[in-house]
Motif scaffolding. Structure first.
Motif, PDB file in Angstrom:
ATOM      1  N   HIS A 266       0.877  -1.113   0.055  1.00 60.60           N
ATOM      2  CA  HIS A 266       0.132  -0.009  -0.098  1.00 60.60           C
ATOM      3  C   HIS A 266       0.875   1.333  -0.002  1.00 60.60           C
ATOM      4  CE1 HIS A 266      -3.623   2.188   0.648  1.00 60.60           C
ATOM      5  NE2 HIS A 266      -3.000   2.965   1.747  1.00 60.60           N
ATOM      6  N   ALA A 267       1.948   1.244   0.831  1.00 62.28           N
ATOM      7  CA  ALA A 267       2.887   2.482   0.822  1.00 62.28           C
ATOM      8  C   ALA A 267       3.670   2.669  -0.273  1.00 62.28           C
ATOM      9  CB  ALA A 267       3.815   2.312   2.088  1.00 62.28           C
TER      10      ALA A 267
ATOM     11  N   ARG B 127       2.592   1.882  -3.339  1.00 62.94           N
ATOM     12  CA  ARG B 127       1.746   2.135  -4.398  1.00 62.94           C
ATOM     13  C   ARG B 127       1.438   3.752  -4.181  1.00 62.94           C
ATOM     14  NH1 ARG B 127      -1.141  -2.511  -3.179  1.00 62.94           N
ATOM     15  NH2 ARG B 127      -1.277  -4.042  -4.532  1.00 62.94           N
ATOM     16  N   ALA B 128       1.357   4.168  -2.921  1.00 61.12           N
ATOM     17  CA  ALA B 128       1.062   5.465  -2.539  1.00 61.12           C
ATOM     18  C   ALA B 128       2.431   6.351  -3.184  1.00 61.12           C
ATOM     19  CB  ALA B 128       1.092   5.748  -1.194  1.00 61.12           C
TER      20      ALA B 128
ATOM     21  N   VAL C  87       2.139   6.636  -7.094  1.00 59.04           N
ATOM     22  CA  VAL C  87       0.922   7.638  -7.234  1.00 59.04           C
ATOM     23  C   VAL C  87       1.447   8.953  -7.208  1.00 59.04           C
ATOM     24  CG1 VAL C  87      -1.381   8.726  -6.535  1.00 59.04           C
ATOM     25  CG2 VAL C  87      -1.083   6.266  -7.036  1.00 59.04           C
ATOM     26  N   THR C  88       2.249   9.262  -5.906  1.00 55.94           N
ATOM     27  CA  THR C  88       2.580  10.622  -5.573  1.00 55.94           C
ATOM     28  C   THR C  88       3.984  11.228  -6.511  1.00 55.94           C
ATOM     29  OG1 THR C  88       3.789   9.802  -3.921  1.00 55.94           O
ATOM     30  CG2 THR C  88       1.615  10.932  -3.353  1.00 55.94           C
TER      31      THR C  88
ATOM     32  N   ASP D  33      -5.275  15.298  -1.391  1.00 55.16           N
ATOM     33  CA  ASP D  33      -4.885  14.091  -0.837  1.00 55.16           C
ATOM     34  C   ASP D  33      -4.746  13.114  -2.056  1.00 55.16           C
ATOM     35  OD1 ASP D  33      -4.448  11.626   0.408  1.00 55.16           O
ATOM     36  OD2 ASP D  33      -5.741  12.136   2.032  1.00 55.16           O
TER      37      ASP D  33
ATOM     38  N   LEU E 286      -3.576  10.173  -2.491  1.00 52.79           N
ATOM     39  CA  LEU E 286      -3.811   8.698  -2.493  1.00 52.79           C
ATOM     40  C   LEU E 286      -5.455   8.432  -2.090  1.00 52.79           C
ATOM     41  CD1 LEU E 286      -2.729   5.749  -2.052  1.00 52.79           C
ATOM     42  CD2 LEU E 286      -2.160   6.028   0.280  1.00 52.79           C
TER      43      LEU E 286
ATOM     44  N   ASP F  77      -7.842   5.885  -4.352  1.00 51.04           N
ATOM     45  CA  ASP F  77      -8.260   4.739  -3.616  1.00 51.04           C
ATOM     46  C   ASP F  77      -9.877   4.833  -3.893  1.00 51.04           C
ATOM     47  OD1 ASP F  77      -6.118   3.715  -2.749  1.00 51.04           O
ATOM     48  OD2 ASP F  77      -6.152   4.451  -0.524  1.00 51.04           O
TER      49      ASP F  77
ATOM     50  N   SER G 271       0.801  14.285  -9.136  1.00 59.14           N
ATOM     51  CA  SER G 271       1.601  15.102  -8.169  1.00 59.14           C
ATOM     52  C   SER G 271       1.827  16.288  -8.910  1.00 59.14           C
ATOM     53  CB  SER G 271       2.869  14.413  -7.847  1.00 59.14           C
ATOM     54  OG  SER G 271       3.682  14.296  -8.981  1.00 59.14           O
TER      55      SER G 271
END
Length: 234
Positions: free
Chosen positions: A31-32, A34-35, A38-39, A140, A142, A146, A181
């Motif tokens: 999960h981290a 993937r974040a 994304v960012t 935000d 992430l 989601d 981003s």
């Protein structure tokens, strides 16, 4: 050490959160990561070593390798022998092809749902659509991604075709939103509000409007993938 191919400097250390115990370490690390994708913290073409990432997470290398293998199955990274994992790069053509597939599948599927979905199906999606808008407005990324994924997956699930949902989820994972981003907040918020407009048209049974909004929304998302100042297909 992290590396661009073999090595990258300490200035490229990722700002990764510590992991806890509520989920498995593998799930939390995935999960981290993937974040970070994304960012834009994890960049296309860069090779990241599992031991270096594990040190940042404060865990052993095993759950990191397992998480990276999960991301590799989704096409987000690729294994580099004796080095680590490279973040996959997508060309403009790749993104155009993924966009075309989404249009071919999602537009007619969602259009057919207008006036023909299970009772209360659209109403259950409205809180998710509102979450997407709220996440966009506060920046935000992430939470935005989601909620956006959950919205589209649950909307498509109303068709009753689980294989279709699986295919579209895979397409969306492979085409993650690289440009988020650097995207101006208002442009992201505008794309977010399209989810509410889509629900309004679905609830009203306006199939022509649904098809138009859905096609435009996927096109706008392709523009987000292209990044600021880019042109889809360029």
């Amino acid at each position: 050490m992290l590396g661009v191919d073999e090595r990258m400097g300490a200035e490229h250390r990722l700002d990764l959160p510590a992991v806890g115990e509520r989920q498995s370490l593998r799930e939390q690390v995935a999960h981290a990561l993937r974040a970070a994708l994304v960012t834009g913290e994890m960049r296309p073409g860069v090779v990241y070593s599992a031991p270096a990432l594990a040190q940042q997470f404060g865990v052993s290398a095993t759950p990191v390798r397992e998480a990276m293998l999960d991301l590799a199955k989704e096409g987000l990274v690729e294994a580099v022998r004796n080095k680590g994992f490279r973040v996959s790069e997508l060309s403009a053509r790749d993104l155009d092809e993924l966009t075309e597939l989404r249009r071919l599948i999602e537009v007619p599927t969602v259009t057919r749902l207008a006036g023909d979905a299970p009772a209360g199906g659209f109403a259950r999606l409205r809180p998710l659509a509102e979450d997407i808008v709220a996440a966009a407005e506060r920046g935000d990324l992430l939470a935005y991604v989601d909620a956006d994924l959950r919205f589209h997956v649950e909307l498509l699930a109303l068709s009753g075709n689980s294989r279709l949902v699986s295919v579209v989820t895979d397409l969306r994972n492979r085409a993650r939103l690289y440009g988020l981003s650097q995207l101006p907040g208002e442009k992201l918020a505008s794309s977010a509000r399209e989810h509410l407009a889509l629900l309004d048209a679905l609830e009203a049974g306006e199939r022509d409007a649904v098809g138009r909004i859905m096609a435009e929304h996927i096109g706008h998302v392709r523009g987000i993938w292209a990044g600021p100042g880019s042109t889809p297909g360029a």
